[in-house]
Design an enzyme around this catalytic site. Structure first.
Site, PDB file in Angstrom:
ATOM      1  N   HIS A 246      -7.887  -3.675   1.490  1.00 25.71           N
ATOM      2  CA  HIS A 246      -7.233  -4.980   1.343  1.00 25.71           C
ATOM      3  C   HIS A 246      -6.442  -5.332   2.587  1.00 25.71           C
ATOM      4  CE1 HIS A 246      -8.239  -6.141  -2.644  1.00 25.71           C
ATOM      5  NE2 HIS A 246      -7.655  -5.118  -3.228  1.00 25.71           N
TER       6      HIS A 246
ATOM      7  N   GLU B 223     -11.880  -8.013  -4.475  1.00 28.23           N
ATOM      8  CA  GLU B 223     -11.804  -6.673  -5.042  1.00 28.23           C
ATOM      9  C   GLU B 223     -13.091  -5.910  -4.774  1.00 28.23           C
ATOM     10  OE1 GLU B 223      -9.288  -5.071  -6.379  1.00 28.23           O
ATOM     11  OE2 GLU B 223      -8.049  -6.797  -5.910  1.00 28.23           O
TER      12      GLU B 223
ATOM     13  N   HIS C 214      -9.043   1.982  -0.943  1.00 31.06           N
ATOM     14  CA  HIS C 214      -9.235   0.640  -1.485  1.00 31.06           C
ATOM     15  C   HIS C 214      -8.084  -0.266  -1.077  1.00 31.06           C
ATOM     16  CE1 HIS C 214     -10.276  -2.302  -4.774  1.00 31.06           C
ATOM     17  NE2 HIS C 214      -8.983  -2.523  -4.689  1.00 31.06           N
ATOM     18  N   GLU C 215      -6.871   0.228  -1.197  1.00 29.52           N
ATOM     19  CA  GLU C 215      -5.713  -0.596  -0.814  1.00 29.52           C
ATOM     20  C   GLU C 215      -5.715  -0.875   0.673  1.00 29.52           C
ATOM     21  OE1 GLU C 215      -4.086  -2.032  -2.971  1.00 29.52           O
ATOM     22  OE2 GLU C 215      -4.913  -0.880  -4.633  1.00 29.52           O
TER      23      GLU C 215
END
Lengths: 186, 482
Positions: B149, B230, B145-146
């Protein structure tokens, strides 16, 4: 030189710039594909390097498993000496199988399973197997992006002009190879 | 995936332009309100100056400010192999050009965030609370997930948007406060004396209205973008790991409400929105779907991810479908240009987990990891306790807190060894002086045993070892085996 000629000139310049842009993106994506392919080899080599360590650590504990250890070492040398793509693929599959059988044997030795060295090696091995899988996954993703790019309109015209061909996906030939050796002690 | 990035790029420019326009209009209006003659352009100039200054700071020093303010310590492969391996696997799956730097932050609440303006030069920070509670698949989901980003350039975008928001807020606050203080001191006559009378008042009122509204509007916009990003990062994570259940169960574990009295020192108002779950919202049990929240509600995120399991696959269109099923609000998370190409992306099996040594031990190990990175030294007492010495410890003896034994801290030897090694490096062939101490180790049985030297190094003694002495490879101390 009227207005019409000027517009025509601008149009031609725009088209040329567009062609250059599309050509460049085809080249970049193809290079990504090649890079992804070499990444798989990097991870496979890493696996080769881990095996001798694993065998050494086990030797002290599992004295009666000579045969399994020998099979593992033989499979590793087979994988390292394979040259053609088909041979490599087969040899790597054989190595995966040998590692799987080795892990099953290790289950009978609780001392070995608790050894800190062995646990660290096991983590590295699990990680390397995952990395091989992810490298193949990344290769397939890059091939997908590249193929999509050269097969959609209008890029397919340019691709055809400069002879960019679709790349093949990486597929494991043998269904048994798909089973990544389970490093599972539950 | 490239279409996603390009689409984000286009949207970034649009949002950027809108917020920039707001800032400049604000500056002009305020300037005009203060002094109608040349105030307008002057106000514009000041707004521009504030913005440029803040942009410079955040671009060049933003990442290091963030890392310093959270007291994050860098992690290498040897310090925490599992975290490093998990991150490296995701780097390969994402095809990133360079491995992001990994940091650990000492905090009980599980959380993670990404920093860095482009994929070549990025960082991911993870709390010790996260490392304790999550298994391999869940950790991988969070890291993916990071990385999502980082790949989607969210950090870059949110930093720029944040800077604009900050500039707008500063400008309007300064103006409003200035107005308040000057009218409180009764010097409003100064405004009237400049002439213009009624027009002046209208200008001031307009300026005040804009100054109040602009930051609010900018904030609303900022939060809306943040929530969308997100979701996008969740979609990217599912696609990279091919296992959305990992991230789903990680979010579940993270969303357990933290009791309000637990300290959140390292997390302040500025860094809070960048975490995977807003820690201040979690702590205050805030209903997370208001327009004021930086993150979408966790239950929705979990439902969407789980909705993909057992389905067709984990491509972006699958995420979009799952999102539509759960949220049913007609919004599109994934832009159409990224959906036109059909692809089947298959889900994989979960990773089998190695036997966990127990949460207590893991917490201790993680604490030690952070201490080691912070310059602590470790000394093993004969009773088995691992004594942790802070970096500024200068005495030569320390009393063991458990058994009250007086342990010698071999600082003198360590310094001697260090100095000798230093000399050896500068002039070749200087023999290293081993320390004078001799330790004694009693064999407990006939199997493999672990011998700990006072320098902290552990050695294995084989059952076949028939000798009497062993030499520590790290510090050279001779250990008698008996």
């Amino acid at each position: 030189m009227g207005l019409a000629a000027l517009i025509l000139l601008l149009l031609i310049v725009a088209v040329i710039l567009g062609v250059i842009g599309i050509y460049n993106s085809c080249v970049q994506l193809l290079n990504q594909v090649k890079n992804a392919w070499s990444q798989i080899d990097v991870q496979l080599k890493r696996r080769h390097d881990l095996i001798p360590n694993l065998v050494e650590t086990t030797k002290g504990y599992a004295k009666h498993e000579q045969q399994t250890l020998e099979n593992l070492t033989a499979a590793r040398s087979g994988a390292m000496t394979a040259r053609t793509v088909a041979d490599k693929s087969r040899a790597e599959g054989a190595l995966s199988g040998a590692i799987g059988r080795f892990m099953m044997v290790v289950e009978n030795y609780p001392d070995l399973k608790a050894n800190a060295n062995f646990l660290a090696l096991k983590e590295e091995l699990t990680s390397t197997e995952n990395k091989i899988a992810f490298a193949r996954q990344n290769y397939n993703d890059q091939v997908l992006f590249y193929n999509n790019n050269i097969q959609t309109f209008p890029s397919n015209i340019i691709a055809g002009m400069f002879h960019f061909t679709a790349q093949e996906f990486f597929e494991l030939e043998d269904a048994a190879d798909r089973a990544v050796p389970r490093v599972d002690f539950s | 995936m490239w279409e996603l990035i390009k689409e984000n790029h286009r949207k970034s420019i649009l949002v950027f332009a809108l917020l920039a326009a707001t800032l400049l209009v604000l500056g002009y209006v305020i300037g005009a309100a203060i002094s109608p003659a040349q105030g307008g352009p002057a106000g514009l100039g000041i707004a521009l100056a504030i913005w440029i200054m803040m942009s410079f700071v955040s671009i060049f020093a933003g990442e290091s400010i963030l890392l310093m303010s959270s007291h994050a310590k860098e992690v290498t492969h040897d310090m925490h192999p599992q975290l490093f391996n998990v991150a490296e696997e995701m780097k390969i799956a994402a095809g990133l050009p360079a491995m992001p730097r990994l940091y650990i932050m000492y905090h009980a609440a599980p959380n993670a965030f990404a920093a860095g303006l482009n994929p070549q030069n990025s960082s991911i920070v993870v709390t010790t609370g996260l490392l304790e509670k999550l298994n391999r698949d869940e950790l991988q989901g969070v890291i993916a997930h990071e990385m999502g980003h980082i790949i989607n350039r969210d950090v870059q975008f949110m930093t720029l948007a944040g800077v604009l928001l900050g500039s707008i807020t500063i400008l309007s606050e300064v103006f409003l406060r200035g107005l308040f203080y000057s009218s409180a001191r009764g010097s409003s006559r100064r405004y009237n004396s400049r002439g213009g009378g009624q027009a002046q008042i209208i200008l001031i009122l307009t300026a005040v209205a804009v100054a109040i509204l602009a930051p609010i509007l900018a904030q609303v916009f900022y939060f809306a973008i943040s929530r969308k990003r997100e979701y996008l990062a969740d979609a990217t994570s599912a696609r990279l790991t091919r296992y959305p259940e990992g991230l789903a169960s990680a979010l579940e574990k993270i969303s357990v409400r933290i009791p309000a009295n637990e300290t959140t020192d390292n997390i302040n108002k500025i860094t809070a929105p960048m975490y995977i779950v807003n820690p201040r919202e979690a702590a205050n049990a805030m209903a997370a779907d208001d327009w004021m929240s930086t993150h979408p509600p966790i239950e929705n995120r979990i439902k969407i991810l789980r909705g993909m399991m057992g389905g067709a696959g984990v491509s972006f269109s699958d995420y979009q479908n799952a999102y539509a099923r759960v949220n049913n609000d007609g919004k599109t998370i994934i832009p159409d240009s990224a959906l036109t190409k059909t692809e089947t992306v298959v889900i994989r099996d979960p990773n089998p987990e190695s036997p966990v040594s127990g949460p207590g031990r893991q917490t201790r190990d993680l604490g030690d990891l952070v201490r080691a990175a912070g310059g602590f030294a470790f000394l093993t007492c004969a009773c088995g306790l691992k004594i942790k010495l802070p970096p500024d410890f200068k005495k030569s003896h320390v009393t063991c807190p458990r058994c009250r034994r007086d342990n010698r801290v071999p600082i003198a030897e360590m310094l001697a060894v260090g100095a000798a090694a230093d000399l050896a490096m500068r002039s070749a062939a200087q023999p290293k002086q081993p320390p004078q101490t001799e330790l004694h180790y009693e064999r407990k049985g006939r199997g493999w045993e672990t011998v700990s030297c006072t320098c902290g190094h552990h050695m294995q003694v084989s059952p076949l070892f028939a000798g009497t002495n062993m030499k520590c490879p790290k510090c050279g101390t001779v250990i008698r085996i008996g």
